[in-house]
Scaffold this active site. Structure first.
Site, PDB file in Angstrom:
ATOM      1  NE  ARG A 193       4.471  -8.062  -6.940  1.00  0.00           N
ATOM      2  CZ  ARG A 193       3.476  -8.310  -6.094  1.00  0.00           C
ATOM      3  NH1 ARG A 193       3.485  -9.407  -5.364  1.00  0.00           N
ATOM      4  NH2 ARG A 193       2.487  -7.445  -5.952  1.00  0.00           N
ATOM      5  NE  ARG A 226      -3.587 -13.963  -2.838  1.00  0.00           N
ATOM      6  CZ  ARG A 226      -3.263 -12.709  -2.543  1.00  0.00           C
ATOM      7  NH1 ARG A 226      -3.345 -12.284  -1.318  1.00  0.00           N
ATOM      8  NH2 ARG A 226      -2.850 -11.895  -3.496  1.00  0.00           N
ATOM      9  CD  GLU A 281       3.981 -15.034  -7.207  1.00  0.00           C
ATOM     10  OE1 GLU A 281       3.302 -14.463  -6.332  1.00  0.00           O
ATOM     11  OE2 GLU A 281       4.530 -14.423  -8.133  1.00  0.00           O
ATOM     12  CG  HIS A 324      -8.650  -2.978  -0.569  1.00  0.00           C
ATOM     13  ND1 HIS A 324      -9.470  -2.865  -1.657  1.00  0.00           N
ATOM     14  CD2 HIS A 324      -7.418  -3.211  -1.072  1.00  0.00           C
ATOM     15  CE1 HIS A 324      -8.764  -3.009  -2.765  1.00  0.00           C
ATOM     16  NE2 HIS A 324      -7.524  -3.219  -2.434  1.00  0.00           N
ATOM     17  CB  CYS A 364       8.058 -10.482   0.137  1.00  0.00           C
ATOM     18  SG  CYS A 364       7.635 -11.264  -1.432  1.00  0.00           S
ATOM     19  CG  ASN A 414      -0.045 -13.595   1.252  1.00  0.00           C
ATOM     20  OD1 ASN A 414       0.284 -14.146   2.290  1.00  0.00           O
ATOM     21  ND2 ASN A 414      -0.131 -12.295   1.132  1.00  0.00           N
ATOM     22  CG  ASP A 415      -0.561 -15.333  -5.279  1.00  0.00           C
ATOM     23  OD1 ASP A 415      -1.779 -15.575  -5.155  1.00  0.00           O
ATOM     24  OD2 ASP A 415      -0.129 -14.323  -5.849  1.00  0.00           O
TER      25      ASP A 415
END
Length: 560
Positions: free
Chosen positions: A326, A446, A412, A189, A483, A435-436
């Site tokens: 999404r 991750r 992903e 975060h 994305c 990322n995934d």
């Protein structure tokens, strides 16, 4: 300790591309529960005191959330709710009545919850820093001590072992030149919020605590380095970089290569308010609306009407620009208070994303119906965690029946990338969540900062899957976007364009540099850069091979 005068280099993981020079200022450490805290003489009074401390912390966090914006406001609100969690309070009360002192009981209860969060992984693991922040503030109140924080009197690089969103919100952000932490990860975060605010940020900087407060340091997020006592020529270079990047923001034209191939440059958002900021940053639309923000802290499933209102606000803010929504990416690792699920040993491989239709089909259907009420040609919908053509077909059928005209899915899962052509025959577009995709391809969580090298954006195995997906899109003449984090790196953006990606979605602050890099290269140059990266076996070598083919003026302008 007196300030360092020797120039040293500390390596870390950079977030974004920014740079800054300023004295380092350390966040005040949180007070800890005394090792020998006695049992309370009056357990009822001790329980009441802890409940009051939790209530005060929750109210303080909510007040900060009310005055914040974007991701910072969302995370602060969620942390305020965490401070008011009844199950946490019950655990603290139980420990006090068993003889623990109030501060000790709070510390032990939070540690137990943090262990559960870390075991769950994913979203919950990301919340451990926030949970510990609640602990620190409650313990400080119980002990009559100052809460962790930092009162800045000059422009500074803020340093900490770790930094929670509550810590960030308490800072005078006009005086924050950069943020550096010893712990954390690039998808936590604090890193996300720093990116939203355009603050240069590094995480996992070993040796940071050995730097004396007041030492002038240079933070280079692009290079992943902190340099103590930076020389004059480096400070001058940073000043030039800042001027160049500010100048890039003046280009507000749609994204395209030098020879005119369109590359849509879009923004990632989490709330309708973020859509307003995306327009202000000259994004061509939204490539990822993370709708789980509407769900995660609700005590019951939001109604179709409430969801429709949120989606309508985003559509209106974008004024006809593209909006890719999404659908809910939640499950065992992002638990919903209104949807209890059985425990899963490996949440990252469990019931999440579109797989919720297996146990909560009405939850997904209500969201699609809500989207259908506001859908026009600008509104696209896509499902996360699709692994097979059959799942893509199922989602497409549900979405189209709800009145959504343009339907796609996330790629992903490696299986989806390998079968991208079959999946694209069922839908109108796909978008790669890098990322995934990297996490599943490299079998690496991750959120584990110590394994960040395996999740490097330049891992050739991940790039191969991106190429495979893009090639499927070319064969069927269907859009393939990205994305994930890769899209915000201007050098990687050139590789993605060369692989055949048609749109890039990122944090709004990354748009000017990516737009500039793409505009300075032809399609053929981008293809050559992509091939150079794919020809390597290691991530570092892939990046260097790509960089060697980038126009010199782009390297200089962006400090690549």
């Amino acid at each position: 300790m007196s300030a360092l005068t020797e120039s040293l280099i500390l390596d870390g993981v950079g977030v974004g591309r920014g740079c800054a020079v300023a004295p380092v200022a350390f966040v005040r450490l949180a007070p800890e529960a005394p090792a020998d805290e006695p049992s309370p003489a009056d357990p009822d009074a001790a329980v009441a005191a802890t409940q009051e401390a939790f209530s005060q912390v929750s109210a303080s966090l909510q007040a900060r959330a009310d005055s914040a914006e974007g991701n910072l406001a969302e995370v602060l609100q969620a942390t305020a709710l965490m401070a008011g969690d009844a199950s946490l309070h019950a655990d603290v009360e139980k420990r006090i009545r068993e003889g623990a002192g109030p501060a000790t009981a709070v510390t032990a209860a939070v540690a137990a919850f943090a262990a559960m969060f870390e075991a769950a992984g994913g979203y919950l693991a990301e919340r451990v820093t926030d949970l510990n922040s609640v602990r620190d503030r409650v313990v400080a109140r119980l002990l009559g001590a100052e809460e962790p924080g930092l009162a800045l009197t000059e422009r500074s690089i803020v340093a900490a072992l770790d930094l929670s969103p509550a810590d960030t919100a308490a800072l005078d952000l006009d005086l924050v030149a950069g943020i550096v932490t010893e712990l954390g990860g690039p998808t936590g975060h604090t890193a996300i919020i720093a990116g939203q605010l355009g603050i240069p940020c590094l995480v996992r900087v070993a040796g940071l605590s050995d730097v004396p407060a007041g030492t002038e340091v240079a933070v280079d997020a692009a290079a992943g380095r902190v340099i103590t006592a930076p020389p004059a020529d480096l400070k001058e270079e940073f000043a030039r970089r800042a001027e160049r990047e500010a100048a890039l923001a003046g280009d507000t034209e749609p994204g395209a290569t030098r020879d005119g191939r369109a590359v849509q440059l879009l923004a990632n958002i989490g709330t309708p308010a973020d859509a307003v900021r995306a327009v202000a940053a000259h994004a061509e639309g939204v490539g990822l609306f993370r709708t789980e923000v509407l769900f995660l802290d609700a005590t019951e499933a939001p109604s179709e009407e409430a969801q429709s209102a949120a989606y309508r606000d985003a559509v209106e803010a974008l004024g006809g620009r593209k909006l890719v929504v999404r659908t809910l990416d939640a499950g065992a690792d992002k638990p919903l208070a209104f949807a209890t699920q059985p425990d899963e040993e490996n949440p990252a491989l469990g019931v999440r994303g579109f797989r919720l239709t297996r146990i909560l089909p009405e939850l997904v259907q209500t969201q699609l119906d809500a989207l259908g009420t506001v859908a026009d040609e600008s509104v696209w919908a896509m499902a996360p965690m699709i692994a097979t053509p059959a799942e893509a077909r199922d989602f497409a059928s549900r979405a189209r029946e709800a009145g959504i005209g343009t339907v796609g899915v996330m790629v992903e899962v490696p299986a989806a990338a390998l079968r991208a052509e079959a999946i694209l025959r069922e839908v109108d577009f796909v978008s790669l969540g890098t990322n995934d995709l990297a996490q599943y391809t490299m079998a690496t969580d991750r959120l584990r900062g110590e394994l960040a090298d395996l999740l490097d954006l330049w891992q050739p195995a991940v790039l191969e899957l991106v190429r495979s997906t893009a090639q499927a899109g070319r064969r069927l003449d269907k859009p393939v976007g990205v994305c994930g984090e890769s899209a915000s790196d201007p050098l990687m953006a050139l590789v993605l364009v060369g692989l055949g990606i048609t749109s890039l979605s990122m944090s709004p602050g990354a748009l000017p540099a990516v737009r500039f890099a793409v505009r300075q290269h032809t399609v053929a140059q981008c293809e050559a850069i992509a091939l150079a990266a794919l020809s390597q076996d290691e991530a570092g070598a892939a990046r260097e091979a790509a960089l060697a083919l980038v126009n010199a003026d782009v390297r200089d302008a962006l400090g690549l």
